[in-house]
Design an enzyme around this catalytic site. Structure first.
Site, PDB file in Angstrom:
ATOM      1  N   GLU A  14      -3.730   8.905   8.618  1.00  0.00           N
ATOM      2  CA  GLU A  14      -2.286   8.740   8.844  1.00  0.00           C
ATOM      3  C   GLU A  14      -1.842   9.445  10.127  1.00  0.00           C
ATOM      4  OE1 GLU A  14       0.265   7.348   6.801  1.00  0.00           O
ATOM      5  OE2 GLU A  14      -1.026   6.592   5.194  1.00  0.00           O
TER       6      GLU A  14
ATOM      7  N   HIS B 105      -7.681   3.236   3.512  1.00  0.00           N
ATOM      8  CA  HIS B 105      -7.650   3.984   4.772  1.00  0.00           C
ATOM      9  C   HIS B 105      -9.056   4.145   5.369  1.00  0.00           C
ATOM     10  CE1 HIS B 105      -3.710   5.160   3.216  1.00  0.00           C
ATOM     11  NE2 HIS B 105      -3.424   5.725   4.372  1.00  0.00           N
TER      12      HIS B 105
ATOM     13  N   CYS C  67      -4.162  -1.074  -2.313  1.00  0.00           N
ATOM     14  CA  CYS C  67      -4.258   0.377  -2.498  1.00  0.00           C
ATOM     15  C   CYS C  67      -5.170   0.609  -3.693  1.00  0.00           C
ATOM     16  CB  CYS C  67      -2.875   0.971  -2.759  1.00  0.00           C
ATOM     17  SG  CYS C  67      -2.860   2.706  -3.254  1.00  0.00           S
TER      18      CYS C  67
ATOM     19  N   ASP D  58       0.860  -1.183   0.000  1.00  0.00           N
ATOM     20  CA  ASP D  58       0.000   0.000   0.000  1.00  0.00           C
ATOM     21  C   ASP D  58       0.894   1.230   0.000  1.00  0.00           C
ATOM     22  OD1 ASP D  58      -2.613   1.410   0.364  1.00  0.00           O
ATOM     23  OD2 ASP D  58      -1.716   2.000   2.264  1.00  0.00           O
ATOM     24  N   SER D  59       0.273   2.381  -0.247  1.00  0.00           N
ATOM     25  CA  SER D  59       1.011   3.639  -0.218  1.00  0.00           C
ATOM     26  C   SER D  59       1.449   4.009   1.191  1.00  0.00           C
ATOM     27  CB  SER D  59       0.149   4.765  -0.793  1.00  0.00           C
ATOM     28  OG  SER D  59      -1.028   4.912  -0.017  1.00  0.00           O
TER      29      SER D  59
ATOM     30  N   CYS E  23     -10.983   3.538  -0.626  1.00  0.00           N
ATOM     31  CA  CYS E  23      -9.582   3.729  -0.249  1.00  0.00           C
ATOM     32  C   CYS E  23      -9.382   2.887   1.002  1.00  0.00           C
ATOM     33  CB  CYS E  23      -9.282   5.199   0.036  1.00  0.00           C
ATOM     34  SG  CYS E  23      -7.629   5.502   0.718  1.00  0.00           S
TER      35      CYS E  23
ATOM     36  N   THR F  57      -5.736   3.377  -5.406  1.00  0.00           N
ATOM     37  CA  THR F  57      -5.108   4.179  -6.455  1.00  0.00           C
ATOM     38  C   THR F  57      -4.179   3.327  -7.307  1.00  0.00           C
ATOM     39  OG1 THR F  57      -5.236   6.171  -5.091  1.00  0.00           O
ATOM     40  CG2 THR F  57      -3.684   6.202  -6.930  1.00  0.00           C
TER      41      THR F  57
ATOM     42  N   GLY G 239      -2.735   9.235  -4.102  1.00  0.00           N
ATOM     43  CA  GLY G 239      -3.959   9.722  -4.733  1.00  0.00           C
ATOM     44  C   GLY G 239      -3.829  11.013  -5.502  1.00  0.00           C
TER      45      GLY G 239
END
Length: 282
Positions: free
Chosen positions: A163, A197, A84, A21-22, A195, A86, A54
């Site tokens: 985050e 998150h 992820c 993931d990012s 997403c 994106t 993103g």
């Protein structure tokens, strides 16, 4: 697995699953994999130095994703999960073309569930700007159900809020209301958390959207699809790893200590460490 040239001779049952993931959002996917197929070993990479994805171009996200896949393949992984949205939207097709290891993303599983569960045909998608701009959810949903209207809403502030650990905070409540009001007004009955998150603020989203809207969590659906794929390929791990075998390994591109603190709050597994990798070398 369409379009992939899988080399089954390379794939071993006891090999780990690679997840990337990012940043920390993919931990929601890893958590679901741990719950649904608990005997598997997992290598997780979070690109914490280059988050968020993103707001970046397709070329950049694809280059980042290719580097991470090369890194994960050094562990002889038997499959890779692009945790992820994106990267799934921008890079998955390219990654699949070049890989002899099966690769799955998080978009298709979530789209499939949304297409199946909507009753009034009005589906909302909240995601990063890149995922919304790609139109990837609309494309997949309409392949499965043409009698739908899809409303995309970019929510770029959700990733930094998550985050920073502001999962239950008045700021997150206020931003969520601003983003979601228009989706409430148009009477959607299904909302894709597009997403990885976003499941971490699921309780806030549920409070704002109300009980009549089905929240689709692609992390859950992806873990379910992964289990089905491993079963189909006869790659599902039969026995639990031995104690002390380092079943779960974590790697990041920056700020390992911060990642470990956050990961422990999400997974509650007792993650002791994450190693920092110079991902630009791959």
């Amino acid at each position: 697995m369409k379009g992939m040239k899988i080399n089954r001779e390379l794939l071993q049952k006891d090999a780990p699953i690679g997840v990337f993931d990012s940043g920390v959002g993919g931990l929601t996917v890893m958590r679901e994999i741990m719950r649904q197929i608990p005997k598997e070993k997992i290598i997780y990479f979070g690109d914490t130095a280059r988050v968020p994805y993103g707001s970046k171009s397709q070329d950049t996200v694809t280059r980042y994703s290719e580097q991470i896949v090369r890194f994960l393949k050094t562990f002889q992984v038997k499959t890779i999960v692009v945790a992820c949205n994106t990267a799934s939207a921008y890079a998955l097709d390219t990654l699949e073309q070049d890989s002899e290891v099966p690769i799955i993303g998080v978009v298709r599983p979530g789209a499939k569930t949304a297409a199946e569960v909507t009753a009034n045909g009005r589906i909302g998608v909240i995601a990063t700007e890149a995922t919304i701009d790609s139109g990837i959810y609309s494309k997949y949903i309409r392949e499965l159900n043409q009698n739908v209207t899809i409303y995309g809403k970019a929510c770029p502030l959700f990733v930094p809020l998550v985050e920073e650990g502001l999962l239950e905070d008045p700021v997150t409540d206020e931003i969520s209301r601003r983003y979601l009001t228009e989706l409430i007004d148009i009477n959607i009955d299904t909302l894709i958390l597009g997403c990885t998150h976003y499941p971490l603020i699921r309780s806030t989203l549920r409070k704002i959207m109300g009980q009549n809207v089905t929240l689709v969590n692609p992390a859950y659906e992806t873990a379910r699809e992964l289990k089905e794929m491993l079963t189909e390929l006869n790659l599902l791990q039969d026995t639990s790893p031995e104690l002390g075998s380092n079943q779960y390994q974590f790697y990041v591109s920056d700020k390992a200590d911060k990642f470990v603190r956050f990961a422990n709050s999400i997974i509650k597994y007792g993650i002791l460490s994450a190693k920092t990798v110079n991902i630009e070398e791959y």
